[in-house]
Scaffold this motif. Structure first.
Motif, PDB file in Angstrom:
ATOM      1  N   CYS A  39       0.857  -1.196   0.000  1.00  0.00           N
ATOM      2  CA  CYS A  39       0.000   0.000   0.000  1.00  0.00           C
ATOM      3  C   CYS A  39       0.892   1.245   0.000  1.00  0.00           C
ATOM      4  CB  CYS A  39      -0.909   0.005   1.226  1.00  0.00           C
ATOM      5  SG  CYS A  39      -1.845   1.544   1.371  1.00  0.00           S
ATOM      6  N   ARG A  55      -8.814   1.222   6.333  1.00  0.00           N
ATOM      7  CA  ARG A  55      -9.814   1.849   5.448  1.00  0.00           C
ATOM      8  C   ARG A  55     -11.032   0.942   5.309  1.00  0.00           C
ATOM      9  NH1 ARG A  55      -4.984   3.948   2.022  1.00  0.00           N
ATOM     10  NH2 ARG A  55      -4.807   6.049   2.868  1.00  0.00           N
ATOM     11  N   CYS A  80      -6.289   7.595  -0.006  1.00  0.00           N
ATOM     12  CA  CYS A  80      -6.110   6.375  -0.811  1.00  0.00           C
ATOM     13  C   CYS A  80      -5.891   6.749  -2.280  1.00  0.00           C
ATOM     14  CB  CYS A  80      -7.365   5.512  -0.671  1.00  0.00           C
ATOM     15  SG  CYS A  80      -7.408   4.135  -1.815  1.00  0.00           S
ATOM     16  N   CYS A  83      -5.194   2.620  -6.056  1.00  0.00           N
ATOM     17  CA  CYS A  83      -4.347   1.812  -6.946  1.00  0.00           C
ATOM     18  C   CYS A  83      -4.815   0.361  -7.012  1.00  0.00           C
ATOM     19  CB  CYS A  83      -2.898   1.867  -6.481  1.00  0.00           C
ATOM     20  SG  CYS A  83      -2.612   1.091  -4.863  1.00  0.00           S
ATOM     21  N   ARG A  84      -5.580  -0.075  -6.015  1.00  0.00           N
ATOM     22  CA  ARG A  84      -6.159  -1.427  -5.933  1.00  0.00           C
ATOM     23  C   ARG A  84      -5.112  -2.525  -5.764  1.00  0.00           C
ATOM     24  NH1 ARG A  84     -11.332  -0.688  -8.880  1.00  0.00           N
ATOM     25  NH2 ARG A  84     -11.669  -2.936  -8.755  1.00  0.00           N
ATOM     26  N   CYS A  86      -3.949  -3.499  -2.999  1.00  0.00           N
ATOM     27  CA  CYS A  86      -4.353  -4.299  -1.835  1.00  0.00           C
ATOM     28  C   CYS A  86      -5.233  -5.471  -2.261  1.00  0.00           C
ATOM     29  CB  CYS A  86      -5.050  -3.427  -0.797  1.00  0.00           C
ATOM     30  SG  CYS A  86      -6.301  -2.321  -1.445  1.00  0.00           S
TER      31      CYS A  86
HETATM   32  S1  SF4 Z   1      -6.133   1.078  -3.116  1.00  0.00           S
HETATM   33 FE1  SF4 Z   1      -5.416  -0.152  -1.381  1.00  0.00          FE
HETATM   34  S2  SF4 Z   1      -3.184  -0.306  -1.665  1.00  0.00           S
HETATM   35 FE2  SF4 Z   1      -3.892   1.391  -2.946  1.00  0.00          FE
HETATM   36  S3  SF4 Z   1      -3.647   3.233  -1.657  1.00  0.00           S
HETATM   37 FE3  SF4 Z   1      -5.767   2.519  -1.388  1.00  0.00          FE
HETATM   38  S4  SF4 Z   1      -5.707   1.199   0.404  1.00  0.00           S
HETATM   39 FE4  SF4 Z   1      -3.581   1.445  -0.267  1.00  0.00          FE
END
Ligand code: SF4
Ligand code: SF4
Length: 408
Positions: A39, A55, A80, A83-84, A86
């Motif tokens: 992340c 989150r 956030c 970017c997905r 996670c």
């Molecule tokens: S989408 Fe997920 S990995 Fe990307 S910034 Fe947000 S919480 Fe972090």
């Protein structure tokens, strides 16, 4: 220390759920922390409030428990990058993006006039073509320095846009490009909104390669912005989605091709079977063609490939870049060391969160420097715009292929 919740391993994804991921059930997050190291915001702050699991828990309180979030909690959520990453590392297959999108309307704050104007312009192509000559005059007469010195740029909140502004293209592409050899098919090019004006080189390179392979390329002028920038900022994208579906389905083509993976991720997220033609990332499409029938000039250098989050986590087309570039004799290619971490571009994130975005940019640029490669490749215009400097040019794979193409 977190206690595992009611996670059921191997729970089947409900029919129709995107990518086989679970329809958001925040309680399915085991809080295992496997998502922390990829992340980007957690990498910057190393606090739980900047992590995916925090989150998810907070989104659950907002959406399911109907709790009101504090300003501080909202700020951490809005930090956030979307970017997905996670999602791609999560053993519970949490559909984080879907959960986040559901909450966006409740998180969105009042937008300033210029931001509203920006959204309006991305939706109205004719007005963009009318106003872009003024952008070009602004650039040509170097008014940026004057605006910066007077403080007006900062006052208007345009500092970030100004810093990434490149030369716009003032006229549209032709609507039809005939095949340059034995015709084998007909494809349509999706040009996007900002990329249509600021990334003409990639579109022309795409047309050059496709027509050399035997394709006719059509470029419908009426096509609209994909809607990603609206969706990620809590604005309605529905009118744009409906218009694009109607326009591309009204054509007689074999496929729809996009060049920017940020747009492609959004197009792929349109309702199931929205397009009656298959949708392709240009890298995926070319690698399936008889591209080794074309001749490319040798280029004996080493290139590293920056894999945009939209490509790694959503369009999943990053693997095609490597065999595609192997068509250039002498060129060696390898992935950038930390491709799992977002570069901070994040669509409009570089404009809405300049501090975090610049921190992530510097980290990525250091990794690029450490790679000691002669060239950096990326398939997303937003990332290219964000990362490139005069000393560090980034190229889309098709631009490199078109540059080396011998069969003109
Ligand atoms: S989408 Fe997920 S990995 Fe990307 S910034 Fe947000 S919480 Fe972090
Ligand atoms: S990897 Fe998935 S299950 Fe583990 S903490 Fe992150 S979101 Fe929760």
């Amino acid at each position: 220390m977190y206690e595992p919740l009611d996670f059921e391993f191997n729970q089947a994804a409900p029919p129709g759920s995107a990518h086989g991921y679970l329809v958001p059930e925040p309680s399915d997050c085991m809080r295992c922390g496997l998502c922390l190291n990829t992340c980007p915001t957690y990498q910057l702050e190393a606090i739980d409030a900047e992590s995916p699991r925090w989150r998810i828990r907070t989104l659950s309180r907002l959406l399911f428990d109907k709790q009101t979030l504090t300003d501080d909690e909202q700020t951490h959520l809005k930090n956030c990058v979307q970017c997905r990453t996670c999602e791609s590392v999560c053993p519970s297959k949490m559909a984080y993006g879907q959960l986040f999108d559901s909450a966006l309307a409740q998180l969105t704050t009042k937008k300033p006039f210029l931001a509203k104007l920006g959204f309006w312009l991305t939706s109205h192509k004719h007005w963009r073509y009318l106003l872009l000559p003024f952008v070009e005059l602004y650039r040509r007469f170097k008014l940026s320095a004057l605006m910066r010195a007077s403080g007006l740029l900062a006052k208007l909140g345009l500092t970030e846009i100004d810093s990434v502004l490149t030369q716009p293209t003032l006229s549209p592409l032709k609507s039809h490009y005939p095949s340059k050899t034995q015709r084998i098919g007909r494809v349509a090019l999706f040009t996007g909104c900002l990329t249509e004006h600021f990334d003409r080189a990639t579109h022309l390179a795409t047309i050059k390669l496709l027509t050399a392979l035997g394709y006719e390329v059509v470029v419908p002028f009426e096509q609209r912005c994909c809607g990603a920038i609206h969706k990620h900022n809590g604005e309605s994208e529905q009118a744009l989605v409906n218009a694009n579906i109607a326009i591309f389905n009204g054509l007689d083509i074999d496929a729809i091709i996009y060049t920017a993976t940020g747009c492609g991720a959004m197009l792929a997220d349109y309702p199931d079977n929205a397009f009656k033609y298959p949708l392709y990332d240009i890298n995926d499409y070319l690698v399936q063609q008889n591209i080794n029938s074309l001749r490319f000039a040798p280029l004996p250098i080493h290139a590293v490939v920056h894999e945009p989050c939209s490509q790694r986590n959503l369009t999943k087309s990053q693997a095609s870049v490597y065999p595609l570039l192997q068509n250039i004799p002498g060129l060696t290619v390898s992935p950038l060391a930390d491709n799992a971490i977002c570069c901070g571009a994040g669509g409009s994130y570089m404009l809405t969160h300049p501090v975090q975005s610049q921190q992530l940019r510097r980290l990525k640029q250091q990794v690029i420097k450490d790679a000691n490669a002669e060239l950096v490749i990326s398939s997303n215009f937003g990332c290219i715009l964000h990362l490139q400097t005069p000393q560090l040019p980034l190229l889309h794979p098709v631009c490199l292929l078109a540059q080396q193409l011998l069969d003109k």
